[in-house]
Scaffold this motif. Structure first.
Motif, PDB file in Angstrom:
ATOM      1  N   GLY A  42       0.003 -10.244  -7.743  1.00  0.00           N
ATOM      2  CA  GLY A  42       0.925  -9.840  -6.674  1.00  0.00           C
ATOM      3  C   GLY A  42       0.197  -9.806  -5.350  1.00  0.00           C
ATOM      4  O   GLY A  42      -0.942  -9.357  -5.279  1.00  0.00           O
ATOM      5  N   GLY A  70      -1.052   2.347  -9.919  1.00  0.00           N
ATOM      6  CA  GLY A  70      -2.028   1.425  -9.347  1.00  0.00           C
ATOM      7  C   GLY A  70      -2.109   0.068 -10.018  1.00  0.00           C
ATOM      8  O   GLY A  70      -3.031  -0.702  -9.745  1.00  0.00           O
ATOM      9  N   LEU A  71      -1.141  -0.271 -10.864  1.00  0.00           N
ATOM     10  CA  LEU A  71      -1.195  -1.577 -11.536  1.00  0.00           C
ATOM     11  C   LEU A  71      -0.533  -2.681 -10.708  1.00  0.00           C
ATOM     12  O   LEU A  71      -0.470  -3.830 -11.156  1.00  0.00           O
ATOM     13  CB  LEU A  71      -0.544  -1.507 -12.922  1.00  0.00           C
ATOM     14  N   GLY A  72      -0.012  -2.318  -9.546  1.00  0.00           N
ATOM     15  CA  GLY A  72       0.561  -3.341  -8.662  1.00  0.00           C
ATOM     16  C   GLY A  72       2.063  -3.518  -8.804  1.00  0.00           C
ATOM     17  O   GLY A  72       2.594  -4.585  -8.487  1.00  0.00           O
ATOM     18  N   LYS A  73       2.761  -2.459  -9.202  1.00  0.00           N
ATOM     19  CA  LYS A  73       4.216  -2.558  -9.384  1.00  0.00           C
ATOM     20  C   LYS A  73       4.914  -2.804  -8.048  1.00  0.00           C
ATOM     21  O   LYS A  73       5.719  -3.724  -7.918  1.00  0.00           O
ATOM     22  CB  LYS A  73       4.766  -1.274 -10.028  1.00  0.00           C
ATOM     23  N   THR A  74       4.557  -1.963  -7.060  1.00  0.00           N
ATOM     24  CA  THR A  74       5.194  -2.083  -5.745  1.00  0.00           C
ATOM     25  C   THR A  74       4.869  -3.440  -5.129  1.00  0.00           C
ATOM     26  O   THR A  74       5.740  -4.099  -4.570  1.00  0.00           O
ATOM     27  CB  THR A  74       4.673  -0.949  -4.832  1.00  0.00           C
ATOM     28  N   LYS A  76       1.977   2.525  -0.745  1.00  0.00           N
ATOM     29  CA  LYS A  76       1.841   3.915  -1.192  1.00  0.00           C
ATOM     30  C   LYS A  76       0.777   4.686  -0.427  1.00  0.00           C
ATOM     31  O   LYS A  76      -0.191   4.128   0.050  1.00  0.00           O
ATOM     32  CB  LYS A  76       1.482   3.942  -2.670  1.00  0.00           C
ATOM     33  N   TYR A 135     -11.084 -14.080  -2.608  1.00  0.00           N
ATOM     34  CA  TYR A 135     -12.347 -13.620  -3.201  1.00  0.00           C
ATOM     35  C   TYR A 135     -13.477 -14.499  -2.688  1.00  0.00           C
ATOM     36  O   TYR A 135     -13.227 -15.560  -2.098  1.00  0.00           O
ATOM     37  CB  TYR A 135     -12.278 -13.708  -4.729  1.00  0.00           C
ATOM     38  N   ARG A 144      -0.651  10.159  -4.426  1.00  0.00           N
ATOM     39  CA  ARG A 144      -0.807   9.801  -5.842  1.00  0.00           C
ATOM     40  C   ARG A 144      -1.547  10.926  -6.582  1.00  0.00           C
ATOM     41  O   ARG A 144      -1.199  11.316  -7.663  1.00  0.00           O
ATOM     42  CB  ARG A 144      -1.579   8.491  -5.932  1.00  0.00           C
ATOM     43  N   GLY A 200       3.325   6.491 -10.851  1.00  0.00           N
ATOM     44  CA  GLY A 200       2.501   7.547 -11.438  1.00  0.00           C
ATOM     45  C   GLY A 200       2.566   7.656 -12.949  1.00  0.00           C
ATOM     46  O   GLY A 200       1.899   8.478 -13.533  1.00  0.00           O
ATOM     47  N   ASP A 249      -5.645 -11.743 -11.910  1.00  0.00           N
ATOM     48  CA  ASP A 249      -6.821 -12.312 -11.243  1.00  0.00           C
ATOM     49  C   ASP A 249      -8.105 -11.573 -11.613  1.00  0.00           C
ATOM     50  O   ASP A 249      -9.201 -12.029 -11.286  1.00  0.00           O
ATOM     51  CB  ASP A 249      -6.623 -12.296  -9.710  1.00  0.00           C
ATOM     52  N   THR A 250      -7.977 -10.444 -12.322  1.00  0.00           N
ATOM     53  CA  THR A 250      -9.188  -9.705 -12.690  1.00  0.00           C
ATOM     54  C   THR A 250      -9.733 -10.155 -14.058  1.00  0.00           C
ATOM     55  O   THR A 250     -10.740  -9.640 -14.520  1.00  0.00           O
ATOM     56  CB  THR A 250      -8.928  -8.179 -12.721  1.00  0.00           C
TER      57      THR A 250
HETATM   58  N1  LIG Z   1      -6.594  -7.634  -7.899  1.00  0.00           N
HETATM   59  C1  LIG Z   1      -5.308  -7.342  -7.738  1.00  0.00           C
HETATM   60  N2  LIG Z   1      -4.941  -6.248  -7.052  1.00  0.00           N
HETATM   61  C2  LIG Z   1      -3.619  -5.974  -6.902  1.00  0.00           C
HETATM   62  C3  LIG Z   1      -2.611  -6.808  -7.444  1.00  0.00           C
HETATM   63  N3  LIG Z   1      -1.402  -6.286  -7.128  1.00  0.00           N
HETATM   64  C4  LIG Z   1      -1.643  -5.161  -6.415  1.00  0.00           C
HETATM   65  N4  LIG Z   1      -2.967  -4.969  -6.274  1.00  0.00           N
HETATM   66  C5  LIG Z   1      -3.634  -3.851  -5.556  1.00  0.00           C
HETATM   67  O1  LIG Z   1      -3.591  -2.685  -6.374  1.00  0.00           O
HETATM   68  C6  LIG Z   1      -3.406  -1.514  -5.587  1.00  0.00           C
HETATM   69  C7  LIG Z   1      -2.178  -0.741  -6.087  1.00  0.00           C
HETATM   70  O2  LIG Z   1      -1.021  -1.514  -5.889  1.00  0.00           O
HETATM   71  P1  LIG Z   1       0.438  -0.877  -5.895  1.00  0.00           P
HETATM   72  O3  LIG Z   1       1.402  -2.002  -5.763  1.00  0.00           O
HETATM   73  O4  LIG Z   1       0.564   0.251  -4.921  1.00  0.00           O
HETATM   74  O5  LIG Z   1       0.477  -0.241  -7.363  1.00  0.00           O
HETATM   75  P2  LIG Z   1       1.640   0.608  -8.042  1.00  0.00           P
HETATM   76  O6  LIG Z   1       1.649   0.235  -9.469  1.00  0.00           O
HETATM   77  O7  LIG Z   1       2.935   0.468  -7.311  1.00  0.00           O
HETATM   78  O8  LIG Z   1       1.093   2.071  -7.890  1.00  0.00           O
HETATM   79  P3  LIG Z   1       1.914   3.455  -8.048  1.00  0.00           P
HETATM   80  O9  LIG Z   1       3.054   3.407  -7.099  1.00  0.00           O
HETATM   81  O10 LIG Z   1       0.956   4.550  -7.730  1.00  0.00           O
HETATM   82  O11 LIG Z   1       2.352   3.568  -9.477  1.00  0.00           O
HETATM   83  C8  LIG Z   1      -3.261  -2.012  -4.146  1.00  0.00           C
HETATM   84  O12 LIG Z   1      -4.527  -1.899  -3.538  1.00  0.00           O
HETATM   85  C9  LIG Z   1      -2.884  -3.476  -4.292  1.00  0.00           C
HETATM   86  O13 LIG Z   1      -3.327  -4.273  -3.187  1.00  0.00           O
HETATM   87  C10 LIG Z   1      -3.039  -7.981  -8.165  1.00  0.00           C
HETATM   88  O14 LIG Z   1      -2.252  -8.769  -8.676  1.00  0.00           O
HETATM   89  N5  LIG Z   1      -4.394  -8.194  -8.287  1.00  0.00           N
END
Ligand SMILES: Nc1nc2c(ncn2[C@@H]2O[C@H](COP(=O)(O)OP(=O)(O)OP(=O)(O)O)[C@@H](O)[C@H]2O)c(=O)[nH]1
Length: 385
Positions: free
Chosen positions: A234, A41-45, A60, A252, A65, A99, A180-181
């Motif tokens: 991202g 959930g850190l925004g990798k994808t 995802k 925002y 998850r 994950g 952005d957080t």
């Molecule tokens: N505030 C914020 N939210 C983000 C950012 N990038 C992604 N998100 C949000 O974070 C959530 C998870 O993003 P993913 O890209 O699926 O994260 P991930 O790291 O690939 O997650 P996994 O595949 O489970 O490991 C989504 O709701 C995105 O919209 C960002 O830069 N800032």
């Protein structure tokens, strides 16, 4: 904050690759492998899709998850794509490790990631040893983006452990996720702290080379190096800013966090490093430094042609297993001795109680005899009266 010059085209920038140092690669196009590592959930994808301006990886399924967390496995996903810009082709491979770090016990969650990197070096080395060496399958990782949770504090012990292991194997590029957080001030302090930890812990991260004979390139490399760890936002969504521009960003109530705005994050610097200016350096350092290190390490510990010891055959694991067995035997022995002592103590206690019982018995017997005597004496006395 030092800014980069404006983008040269509207594309993602791979068309600039032929301008890079190793022009020869341009003829064939580049083959580039990026790995993204970080907690769920850190925004990798999202970042991968933002970087390559396309949805390489589908969004995802968040129910999955949860299941993944129960599986207690760090899965490695491989996404392949061929990108083309101004007739310059890049074969892109993204290794996603979804994950990671989700589990209650994260101690060894890095193992599949590190194994994956080593296995690619191993597979390449084996192919090089074959008589037919053309068309090798090459999944060696050229850049590994390590996502840091934007806590505002510092690196976690798990981050340090994983980054140490990654840094000696690949070109490690740390990024602060979801910048952005954090407020600009918090982000600045957070970056400083991370840099200090990286330095103190001796974590090896990728350093863009500074070419002494080319001042412009050297300055660009310096700007990139100083910005690490890159703060990242991202988003593949188009949003409208207060002044009417349509940009990629996150909306925002207070306004828009813009992906490509250098006052908001370092996305452009990261993209520049990965795609526009240092892709070929990342490829060649992987070949010349990381792969070479692996190859040499293996050649020193193995005979030519011998296959890589599997985990349970690995001398290191054997040694650990031996140690564990010894510790277990010692513990069993100590427990046995304790049990024997306890058993002895119980026997002594039983004997003591038996003796007490015997004594009590004989005391009762003599009292009974005394009572009988007394009763007999009393009977005789009454008869006489
Ligand atoms: N505030 C914020 N939210 C983000 C950012 N990038 C992604 N998100 C949000 O974070 C959530 C998870 O993003 P993913 O890209 O699926 O994260 P991930 O790291 O690939 O997650 P996994 O595949 O489970 O490991 C989504 O709701 C995105 O919209 C960002 O830069 N800032």
């Amino acid at each position: 904050m030092a800014n980069l010059p404006p983008p040269m085209s509207n594309g993602i920038g791979i068309a600039n690759l032929p301008n890079q140092r190793h022009k020869i690669v341009a003829k064939h196009g580049a083959h580039f492998t990026v790995m993204v590592v970080g907690e769920s959930g850190l925004g990798k994808t999202t970042l991968v899709n933002t970087l390559f301006s396309t949805e390489l990886s589908p969004p995802k399924n968040y129910n999955r998850r949860h299941h993944k967390q129960l599986d207690k496995l760090t899965e490695v996903e491989i996404i392949k794509a061929e990108l083309e810009e101004k007739q310059f082709k890049t074969k892109l491979t993204v290794i996603d490790t979804p994950g990671f770090g989700d589990y209650v016990n994260n101690r060894d969650s890095w193992a599949p990631i590190v194994d994956f990197i080593d296995d690619q070096h191993e597979a390449y080395m084996r192919q090089e040893q074959q008589p037919q060496r053309k068309d090798k399958i090459d999944l060696r990782v050229h850049a590994c983006l390590y996502f840091i949770r934007p806590t505002g504090h510092t690196l976690k012990p798990l981050d340090i452990e994983i980054m140490k292991r990654l840094g000696t194997r690949v070109n490690l590029i740390p990024v602060i996720a979801k910048a952005d957080t954090l407020t600009q001030n918090d982000l600045f302090t957070f970056k400083q702290r991370i840099r200090e930890v990286i330095h103190v812990q001796g974590i090896r991260i990728y350093q863009p080379p500074i070419e002494p004979d080319d001042e412009v390139t050297a300055e660009h490399a310096r700007i990139l190096a100083e910005a690490m760890p890159f703060s990242i936002i991202g988003s593949t969504e188009d949003v409208t800013t207060a002044d009417g521009r349509v940009v990629k960003g996150r909306e925002y109530l207070w306004g828009v966090a813009e992906v490509e705005n250098e006052n908001h994050c370092d996305f452009r610097k990261l993209r520049s490093l990965l795609i526009r200016t240092h892709m070929l350096d990342l490829i060649s350092t992987t070949e010349e430094l990381h792969y070479e290190n692996y190859r040499q390490g293996q050649m020193e510990s193995r005979k030519p042609g011998e296959s890589k010891p599997r985990k349970f055959e690995n001398p290191k694991f054997k040694e650990e297993e031996e140690q564990l067995r010894r510790r277990f035997t010692e513990q069993v022995k100590a427990e046995e001795a304790r049990f024997r002592q306890w058993e002895q103590h119980l026997i002594q206690e039983r004997d003591r109680l038996n003796k007490d019982l015997e004594l009590a018995h004989s005391a009762i017997k003599s009292l009974e005899a005394e009572l009988d005597n007394l009763q007999a004496g009393y009977g005789r006395g009454t008869n006489r009266r």
